[in-house]
Design a protein around this motif. Structure first.
Motif, PDB file in Angstrom:
ATOM      1  N   ASP A  10       0.864  -1.175   0.000  1.00 16.67           N
ATOM      2  CA  ASP A  10       0.000   0.000   0.000  1.00 16.67           C
ATOM      3  C   ASP A  10       0.902   1.227   0.000  1.00 16.67           C
ATOM      4  N   LEU A  11       0.850   2.036  -1.061  1.00 16.21           N
ATOM      5  CA  LEU A  11       1.765   3.164  -1.207  1.00 16.21           C
ATOM      6  C   LEU A  11       1.528   4.250  -0.177  1.00 16.21           C
ATOM      7  N   ASP A  12       0.348   4.294   0.421  1.00 16.98           N
ATOM      8  CA  ASP A  12       0.040   5.352   1.384  1.00 16.98           C
ATOM      9  C   ASP A  12       0.354   4.946   2.819  1.00 16.98           C
ATOM     10  N   THR A  13       0.143   3.687   3.156  1.00 16.74           N
ATOM     11  CA  THR A  13       0.325   3.247   4.541  1.00 16.74           C
ATOM     12  C   THR A  13       1.570   2.398   4.751  1.00 16.74           C
ATOM     13  N   GLY A  14       2.125   1.839   3.657  1.00 15.69           N
ATOM     14  CA  GLY A  14       3.254   0.939   3.796  1.00 15.69           C
ATOM     15  C   GLY A  14       2.859  -0.476   4.159  1.00 15.69           C
ATOM     16  N   GLU A  15       1.564  -0.730   4.342  1.00 22.49           N
ATOM     17  CA  GLU A  15       1.107  -2.079   4.672  1.00 22.49           C
ATOM     18  C   GLU A  15       1.329  -3.017   3.488  1.00 22.49           C
ATOM     19  N   VAL A  16       1.489  -4.294   3.776  1.00 27.38           N
ATOM     20  CA  VAL A  16       1.701  -5.308   2.748  1.00 27.38           C
ATOM     21  C   VAL A  16       0.446  -6.160   2.621  1.00 27.38           C
ATOM     22  N   LEU A  17      -0.046  -6.309   1.417  1.00 28.72           N
ATOM     23  CA  LEU A  17      -1.195  -7.171   1.144  1.00 28.72           C
ATOM     24  C   LEU A  17      -0.703  -8.485   0.545  1.00 28.72           C
ATOM     25  N   VAL A  18      -1.314  -9.574   0.984  1.00 27.10           N
ATOM     26  CA  VAL A  18      -0.906 -10.902   0.545  1.00 27.10           C
ATOM     27  C   VAL A  18      -2.032 -11.539  -0.240  1.00 27.10           C
ATOM     28  N   GLN A  19      -1.704 -12.021  -1.424  1.00 28.82           N
ATOM     29  CA  GLN A  19      -2.656 -12.761  -2.252  1.00 28.82           C
ATOM     30  C   GLN A  19      -2.264 -14.223  -2.250  1.00 28.82           C
ATOM     31  N   GLY A  20      -3.226 -15.090  -1.945  1.00 26.77           N
ATOM     32  CA  GLY A  20      -2.914 -16.509  -1.908  1.00 26.77           C
ATOM     33  C   GLY A  20      -4.188 -17.337  -1.851  1.00 26.77           C
ATOM     34  N   ASP A  21      -4.018 -18.638  -1.788  1.00 24.18           N
ATOM     35  CA  ASP A  21      -5.168 -19.531  -1.711  1.00 24.18           C
ATOM     36  C   ASP A  21      -5.856 -19.371  -0.355  1.00 24.18           C
ATOM     37  N   ALA A  22      -7.162 -19.191  -0.365  1.00 30.41           N
ATOM     38  CA  ALA A  22      -7.908 -18.943   0.865  1.00 30.41           C
ATOM     39  C   ALA A  22      -7.934 -20.180   1.754  1.00 30.41           C
ATOM     40  N   VAL A  23      -7.863 -19.942   3.058  1.00 29.15           N
ATOM     41  CA  VAL A  23      -8.002 -21.009   4.054  1.00 29.15           C
ATOM     42  C   VAL A  23      -9.435 -20.954   4.561  1.00 29.15           C
ATOM     43  N   THR A  24     -10.220 -21.960   4.272  1.00 30.77           N
ATOM     44  CA  THR A  24     -11.645 -21.965   4.645  1.00 30.77           C
ATOM     45  C   THR A  24     -12.049 -23.167   5.481  1.00 30.77           C
ATOM     46  N   ASN A  25     -11.183 -24.152   5.591  1.00 31.08           N
ATOM     47  CA  ASN A  25     -11.520 -25.340   6.370  1.00 31.08           C
ATOM     48  C   ASN A  25     -11.754 -24.947   7.829  1.00 31.08           C
ATOM     49  N   PRO A  26     -12.956 -25.206   8.376  1.00 31.34           N
ATOM     50  CA  PRO A  26     -13.245 -24.803   9.767  1.00 31.34           C
ATOM     51  C   PRO A  26     -12.250 -25.353  10.776  1.00 31.34           C
TER      52      PRO A  26
END
Length: 250
Positions: A23-39
């Motif tokens: 994020d260019l404004d906050t410096g936060e890092v976003l991660v894209q990956g396979d979702a974990v949905t198993n309860p």
């Protein structure tokens, strides 16, 4: 307003996953990956808040592309949030006390009585004591090392007396002389260490009033705090043994 994202890197070829963005404004890092949905998987995660999601990324992606340096912004929490940590921690809460006086102590009736040479009159049924007993009954450990000058200040003598109350409700209190603390190169700041993974650094002003609490999770600083704890705990002695060595003021 939509975030302004900068692509950092991916090790997945052209299939789009997994990937890191900044994020260019906050410096936060976003991660894209396979979702974990198993309860069953989600049930193992801690402190999950509504709306949070989870993804899986290869360790090599973080090793290759995660930012190495960061300008850390102090994370200051409210006193209410700080108080809640004494019920939400899981195993251990350890405190280093280094100051010669605490202004908050001097505002209490127990301090006034002690300063007059009277019995402090500790109330073991006060809410603070009840909470400590309840958490201790769950198997959680509360431990403190208090640094004491030679001769002790009035505030330090008060805390030696106070240790009887704390011990009665489940805390393990130990003391260490100032010269020993200096020899061990212990820090000259107060902090709590929760579960050997989170530091709550206590901030004070020039009049010894606590003004804030800063949370620190940097692994390097947490490791250092664990080393400080181990050294202080090894050399400190139980409060009653220490108190017996302190000359009387009478």
């Amino acid at each position: 307003m939509a975030r302004r994202l900068r692509f950092i890197g991916t090790n997945s070829g052209n299939d789009g996953c997994p990937t890191l963005y900044e994020d260019l404004d906050t410096g936060e890092v976003l991660v894209q990956g396979d979702a974990v949905t198993n309860p069953d998987d989600v049930a193992q995660l801690r402190n999950v808040k509504p709306g949070e999601g989870f993804v899986v990324v290869p360790r090599v992606l973080l090793a290759d592309f995660a930012p190495r340096d960061a300008d850390r912004v102090p994370m200051v929490i409210s006193f209410e949030e700080f108080g809640g940590m004494f019920e939400t921690f899981e195993h251990t809460a350890w405190r280093l006390e280094t100051r010669r006086r605490y202004a908050s102590d001097e505002e209490t009736e127990t301090y006034a009585r002690f300063a007059r040479g009277e019995d402090a009159g500790w109330d073991l049924d006060a809410p603070w004591c009840v909470s400590r007993r309840e958490q201790s009954a769950l198997g959680k450990r509360f431990e403190r090392v208090r640094i004491v000058d030679n001769p002790p200040s009035l505030g330090q003598r008060y805390l030696l007396d106070n240790a009887r109350r704390n011990s009665a409700v489940g805390e393990d209190i130990r003391n260490l002389g100032r010269s020993d603390a200096e020899r061990l190169k212990l820090p000259e700041e107060d902090f709590w260490l929760f579960d050997s993974r989170v530091i709550a650094r206590l901030r004070f002003d020039g009049d010894d009033h606590m003004t804030g609490v800063e949370l620190i999770t940097d692994p390097v600083e947490v490791l250092r705090a664990c080393q400080v704890r181990d050294a202080a705990w090894h050399h400190a002695i139980p409060y009653d043994q220490f108190e017996a060595q302190v000359p009387s003021t009478e």
